[in-house]
Design a protein around this motif. Structure first.
Motif, PDB file in Angstrom:
ATOM      1  N   GLU A   1     -11.628  79.669  14.289  1.00 57.97           N
ATOM      2  CA  GLU A   1     -10.343  80.027  14.640  1.00 57.97           C
ATOM      3  C   GLU A   1      -9.127  79.425  14.323  1.00 57.97           C
TER       4      GLU A   1
ATOM      5  N   TYR B   1      -7.773  87.901   4.410  1.00 56.03           N
ATOM      6  CA  TYR B   1      -8.397  86.508   4.569  1.00 56.03           C
ATOM      7  C   TYR B   1      -9.603  86.577   5.449  1.00 56.03           C
TER       8      TYR B   1
ATOM      9  N   ALA C   1      -1.224  87.404  11.261  1.00 58.19           N
ATOM     10  CA  ALA C   1      -2.676  87.438  11.942  1.00 58.19           C
ATOM     11  C   ALA C   1      -3.537  88.771  11.968  1.00 58.19           C
TER      12      ALA C   1
ATOM     13  N   ALA D   1     -11.032  83.571   7.695  1.00 55.62           N
ATOM     14  CA  ALA D   1     -11.097  82.062   8.294  1.00 55.62           C
ATOM     15  C   ALA D   1     -12.244  81.693   8.587  1.00 55.62           C
TER      16      ALA D   1
ATOM     17  N   SER E   1     -13.646  73.560   8.294  1.00 60.16           N
ATOM     18  CA  SER E   1     -13.669  75.022   8.984  1.00 60.16           C
ATOM     19  C   SER E   1     -14.532  74.993   9.892  1.00 60.16           C
TER      20      SER E   1
ATOM     21  N   LYS F   1      -7.559  80.064  11.353  1.00 58.51           N
ATOM     22  CA  LYS F   1      -6.884  81.379  11.180  1.00 58.51           C
ATOM     23  C   LYS F   1      -5.414  81.032  11.717  1.00 58.51           C
ATOM     24  N   GLN F   2      -5.315  80.058  12.706  1.00 59.31           N
ATOM     25  CA  GLN F   2      -4.192  79.554  13.054  1.00 59.31           C
ATOM     26  C   GLN F   2      -3.381  78.919  11.934  1.00 59.31           C
TER      27      GLN F   2
ATOM     28  N   VAL G   1      -6.017  88.427   8.756  1.00 60.86           N
ATOM     29  CA  VAL G   1      -7.084  87.260   8.889  1.00 60.86           C
ATOM     30  C   VAL G   1      -8.118  87.649   9.650  1.00 60.86           C
ATOM     31  N   GLN G   2      -9.367  87.489   9.158  1.00 59.17           N
ATOM     32  CA  GLN G   2     -10.496  88.020   9.790  1.00 59.17           C
ATOM     33  C   GLN G   2     -11.200  86.591   9.853  1.00 59.17           C
ATOM     34  N   THR G   3     -11.435  86.068  11.178  1.00 54.74           N
ATOM     35  CA  THR G   3     -12.401  85.065  11.597  1.00 54.74           C
ATOM     36  C   THR G   3     -13.906  85.451  11.174  1.00 54.74           C
TER      37      THR G   3
END
Length: 368
Positions: free
Chosen positions: A144, A139, A157, A141, A272, A147-148, A160-162
């Motif tokens: 941040e 994913y 977590a 995001a 976002s 992401k949360q 998931v890549q911010t």
């Protein structure tokens, strides 16, 4: 490593811009784009030199394209399927079940709010999108906070890549449109809001804030189209704001509109990391924004803009009045210059492209 990006194609907001700007920066021989309808997105992508393929549906419920997509993916040996938005995510569940492919998505908005105010059908689509979101390999995001949000849905977590949105910042500002062409005067205080005309964008709160101030020199330019256009036009007239609010519809000259503005405005209830704010920063325009997504990573309150709580017309009105005073004192332009300096050094399109490619490589290495 070849990647296929998949989006429905009817988008006119930030996700459209994100896809086009990202793909224009990735290696042309390793990335393609599939859409389900022709429109502004596919046209802009083609103009940017992106390899675009249209798989037309007879309706949004036409699933015959799925087998065509499977053949297309196999014939072109794609390694990664990268979906954007609920419809592409839902179709991705079928494609993933029949293909040996890495599947990732970019989360552009809060999935719990994508179908806000669309009744029973919207609730059903929300559940389907939530189901699809839990089936993916990775994913992206774009803040941040998002992401949360994913982690709160039970997604690990580590998956998931911010990746913050980015744009190609320019050394020079765009040539501003004449204020006359925008329906405002040279001495007006002009706020430009680039957003879909959708309930989640907070237009009604903005109208209330403007009405509270009762300042006829305060003008609002709305750029964008969407499902509640007629409703908002009626509301503006009802509130006596028809001389202060201009509806421009969908435009492709946003840079030049921002360049003619005093501030850029975002009033969303959820976001976002809004590309519209980066585009405003590129034109040295300070920001007034609600506290959503990753805006705190971009805006320094009192120095490069204002951040206010969501759905709070009183706080928004206070920010409008403060920005108006800053213009009168000559400080507003300095805020825009500071914003440009910070944003251009932290949110470039190159960092977005590099982060994306690095995560692709990480997922591919994990598969092997």
């Amino acid at each position: 490593m070849k990647t296929l990006h998949f989006i429905s194609g009817g988008e006119t907001g930030g996700s459209r811009k994100h896809v086009i700007t990202l793909l224009s920066k990735l290696p042309k021989d390793s990335v393609s784009l599939v859409v389900l309808q022709e429109g502004a997105l596919s046209k802009e992508a083609e103009e940017a030199g992106i390899d675009v393929h249209v798989f037309k549906q007879s309706s949004r419920y036409d699933l015959s394209v799925l087998n065509k997509l499977i053949r297309f993916i196999k014939d072109n040996s794609f390694d990664i399927l990268h979906t954007h938005g609920p419809r592409a995510n839902l179709f991705g569940t079928y494609l993933k079940s029949r293909l040996d492919i890495i599947w990732v998505t970019t989360v552009h908005s809060d999935p719990k709010l994508d179908f806000m105010k669309t009744g029973v059908k919207g609730k059903a689509f929300t559940k389907l999108n939530m189901f699809a979101l839990k089936k993916m390999d990775g994913y992206f995001a774009v803040s941040e906070t998002f992401k949360q949000n994913l982690v709160s849905l039970g997604i690990p977590a580590a998956k998931v890549q911010t990746v913050y949105n980015g744009i190609e910042f320019t050394a020079d500002k765009a040539v501003p449109l004449s204020r006359e062409s925008l329906g405002v005067n040279e001495n007006d205080f002009v706020m430009t809001m680039v957003a879909r005309l959708h309930p989640i964008k907070g237009h009604e709160v903005v109208f209330r804030a403007i009405k509270t101030l009762n300042n006829p020199d305060m003008k609002l330019i709305l750029v964008g189209d969407g499902p509640i256009k007629a409703e908002l036009e009626e509301l503006a007239a009802k509130e006596g704001l028809q001389d202060q609010v201009t509806f421009l519809g969908f435009r492709q000259d946003v840079d030049s509109i921002y360049a003619a503005s005093d501030v850029a405005l975002l009033a969303s209830y959820s976001e976002s990391f809004p590309l519209a704010l980066l585009e405003a920063a590129n034109q040295h325009v300070p920001l007034i924004t609600t506290d959503v997504g990753g805006v705190k990573e971009l805006v320094e309150p009192g120095n490069t803009g204002w951040i206010v709580p969501i759905k709070d017309d009183k706080s928004l009105a206070t920010a409008f009045a403060s920005a108006y005073e800053k213009k009168e004192s000559g400080e507003l332009k300095q805020m825009g210059t500071k914003l440009y300096s910070f944003a251009s050094s932290h949110f470039s399109l190159q960092q977005l492209a590099d982060s994306t490619m690095n995560y692709y490589k990480k997922l591919a290495a994990g598969k092997n």
